[in-house]
Design a protein around this motif. Structure first.
Motif, mmCIF file in Angstrom:
data_model
loop_
_atom_site.group_PDB
_atom_site.id
_atom_site.type_symbol
_atom_site.label_atom_id
_atom_site.label_comp_id
_atom_site.label_asym_id
_atom_site.label_seq_id
_atom_site.Cartn_x
_atom_site.Cartn_y
_atom_site.Cartn_z
ATOM 1 N N PHE A 78 0.896 -1.161 0.000
ATOM 2 C CA PHE A 78 0.000 0.000 0.000
ATOM 3 C C PHE A 78 0.934 1.210 0.000
ATOM 4 O O PHE A 78 1.280 1.733 1.049
ATOM 5 C CB PHE A 78 -0.856 -0.085 1.266
ATOM 6 C CG PHE A 78 -1.899 0.968 1.432
ATOM 7 C CD1 PHE A 78 -2.656 1.432 0.368
ATOM 8 C CD2 PHE A 78 -2.179 1.471 2.701
ATOM 9 C CE1 PHE A 78 -3.644 2.386 0.556
ATOM 10 C CE2 PHE A 78 -3.171 2.423 2.900
ATOM 11 C CZ PHE A 78 -3.891 2.878 1.822
ATOM 12 N N TYR A 171 -11.026 2.709 -2.761
ATOM 13 C CA TYR A 171 -10.672 2.807 -1.339
ATOM 14 C C TYR A 171 -11.162 4.140 -0.783
ATOM 15 O O TYR A 171 -10.761 5.190 -1.270
ATOM 16 C CB TYR A 171 -9.152 2.700 -1.217
ATOM 17 C CG TYR A 171 -8.571 2.424 0.172
ATOM 18 C CD1 TYR A 171 -8.888 3.215 1.271
ATOM 19 C CD2 TYR A 171 -7.674 1.387 0.362
ATOM 20 C CE1 TYR A 171 -8.329 2.963 2.522
ATOM 21 C CE2 TYR A 171 -7.102 1.126 1.608
ATOM 22 C CZ TYR A 171 -7.441 1.916 2.681
ATOM 23 O OH TYR A 171 -6.885 1.675 3.908
ATOM 24 N N GLU A 173 -10.952 6.484 2.264
ATOM 25 C CA GLU A 173 -9.997 6.669 3.375
ATOM 26 C C GLU A 173 -10.352 7.905 4.199
ATOM 27 O O GLU A 173 -10.545 8.982 3.647
ATOM 28 C CB GLU A 173 -8.604 6.849 2.759
ATOM 29 C CG GLU A 173 -7.494 7.263 3.712
ATOM 30 C CD GLU A 173 -7.004 6.106 4.542
ATOM 31 O OE1 GLU A 173 -7.526 5.917 5.654
ATOM 32 O OE2 GLU A 173 -6.106 5.383 4.068
ATOM 33 N N SER A 176 -5.428 7.462 8.642
ATOM 34 C CA SER A 176 -5.078 6.591 9.759
ATOM 35 C C SER A 176 -5.202 7.371 11.071
ATOM 36 O O SER A 176 -4.693 8.480 11.196
ATOM 37 C CB SER A 176 -3.654 6.071 9.576
ATOM 38 O OG SER A 176 -3.357 5.157 10.596
ATOM 39 N N GLY A 177 -5.908 6.764 12.036
ATOM 40 C CA GLY A 177 -6.088 7.406 13.335
ATOM 41 C C GLY A 177 -7.231 8.418 13.361
ATOM 42 O O GLY A 177 -7.405 9.132 14.355
ATOM 43 N N GLY A 201 -11.364 2.419 5.169
ATOM 44 C CA GLY A 201 -10.329 2.411 6.196
ATOM 45 C C GLY A 201 -10.155 3.775 6.832
ATOM 46 O O GLY A 201 -10.576 4.804 6.279
ATOM 47 N N GLY A 202 -9.544 3.770 8.002
ATOM 48 C CA GLY A 202 -9.311 5.010 8.738
ATOM 49 C C GLY A 202 -10.336 5.179 9.838
ATOM 50 O O GLY A 202 -11.522 5.382 9.555
ATOM 51 N N GLY A 203 -9.913 5.060 11.093
ATOM 52 C CA GLY A 203 -10.805 5.323 12.221
ATOM 53 C C GLY A 203 -11.672 4.161 12.671
ATOM 54 O O GLY A 203 -12.553 4.343 13.499
ATOM 55 N N GLY A 224 -5.494 -0.405 11.028
ATOM 56 C CA GLY A 224 -4.052 -0.301 11.252
ATOM 57 C C GLY A 224 -3.761 0.049 12.697
ATOM 58 O O GLY A 224 -3.183 -0.738 13.452
ATOM 59 N N THR A 225 -4.220 1.249 13.099
ATOM 60 C CA THR A 225 -3.921 1.783 14.424
ATOM 61 C C THR A 225 -4.264 0.821 15.553
ATOM 62 O O THR A 225 -3.504 0.693 16.513
ATOM 63 C CB THR A 225 -4.678 3.111 14.629
ATOM 64 O OG1 THR A 225 -4.294 3.997 13.569
ATOM 65 C CG2 THR A 225 -4.338 3.746 15.958
HETATM 66 C C1 1GP Z 1 -5.016 3.936 6.856
HETATM 67 O O1 1GP Z 1 -7.166 3.188 6.441
HETATM 68 C C2 1GP Z 1 -5.991 2.841 7.059
HETATM 69 O O2 1GP Z 1 -4.694 4.006 5.509
HETATM 70 C C3 1GP Z 1 -6.113 2.410 8.500
HETATM 71 O O3 1GP Z 1 -6.525 3.416 9.387
HETATM 72 O O4 1GP Z 1 -4.959 3.278 11.320
HETATM 73 O O5 1GP Z 1 -7.202 4.356 11.592
HETATM 74 O O6 1GP Z 1 -6.998 1.887 11.327
HETATM 75 P P1 1GP Z 1 -6.415 3.212 10.989
#
Ligand code: 1GP
Length: 244
Positions: A78, A171, A173, A176-177, A201-203, A224-225
């Protein structure tokens, strides 16, 4: 060897998919491998290796080859830049940051890495990448003209464009975080209107968030986080994965 894209599509015939993002810049390769093993046991389906911090191919190689030794799951790069490439990966998202204002993220890094990708023979998966508010680091680094997290109409125009370009994945997005993932109304609206599998993804940090995103129609969720920051990454991830 099974094509990663075909594999994703096969799995999507009977269930939704969870992908674990590991950022090699966030910890040592040994620690990355340790986190990947936990995610594997918790039931993740694929690994995404990458992030917004530019890292060289040596760190990519070390992290990916380490993870490969410990899991059978396929590994997808990625990338945040043209240098984030490794011959140990099974595939790479060949992505266009569609709402970037910087041509490098729309097509520059893609051209800069094309010859080497061709030489390596790695599977490239064409993907449209959209960054929504708040965007976090990737929004800033990617010079994104952020889409409102509830702005269905703008999101839908991008989704149609992604389909017309022939991208195989889309995707969504939030960064991240991010405190909140992309709005469920946006996900639902896109799923009603385009056929490309949608990644969100994200949050996403708990069962409830994952559940509502899945209910809105997301095909694939990425976290991810949660695995980097949680005191019990295995349990936290298992809980999220139970939502799919
Ligand atoms: C980041 O979408 C991903 O590109 C993952 O996000 O770290 O918030 O889980 P998180």
């Amino acid at each position: 060897y099974v094509s990663v894209y075909k594999n994703i599509m096969e799995i999507l015939k009977y269930k939704r998919v969870h992908m674990t993002l590991i950022d090699p810049a966030a910890q040592s390769p040994d620690r990355s491998v340790e986190l990947a093993e936990k995610a594997d046991k918790a039931g993740t389906d694929f690994f995404l290796i990458g992030g917004s911090t530019d890292i060289d191919s040596r760190l990519m190689d070390k992290t990916i080859s380490g993870i490969k030794e410990k899991t059978e799951k396929q590994i997808i790069i990625f990338p945040g830049s043209r240098s984030m490439i490794s011959r140990y990966a099974d595939a790479i998202y060949y992505m266009m940051l569609m709402n970037s204002t910087n041509i490098d993220y729309i097509v520059g890094h893609q051209i800069g890495s094309a010859s080497i990708l061709k030489m390596m023979g790695i599977e490239t998966i064409p993907m449209g990448y959209l960054i929504f508010e708040p965007g976090m680091t990737v929004g800033r680094v990617g010079n994104a003209r952020l889409i409102g997290r509830d702005d269905e109409n703008t999101a839908l125009s991008y989704a149609f464009a992604a389909e017309f370009f022939g991208f195989k994945l889309l995707y969504l997005e939030a960064g991240s975080g991010a405190p909140e993932p992309v709005g469920c109304n946006v996900i639902r609206r896109i799923k009603e209107s385009v056929k490309i599998p949608v990644i969100v993804g994200g949050g996403i940090r708990d069962y409830g968030k994952a559940r509502s995103i899945i209910d809105a129609g997301a095909d694939i969720i990425v976290t991810g986080t949660v695995i980097e920051k949680h005191s019990n990454p295995y349990m936290a991830l298992k809980d999220i994965i139970s939502a799919i």
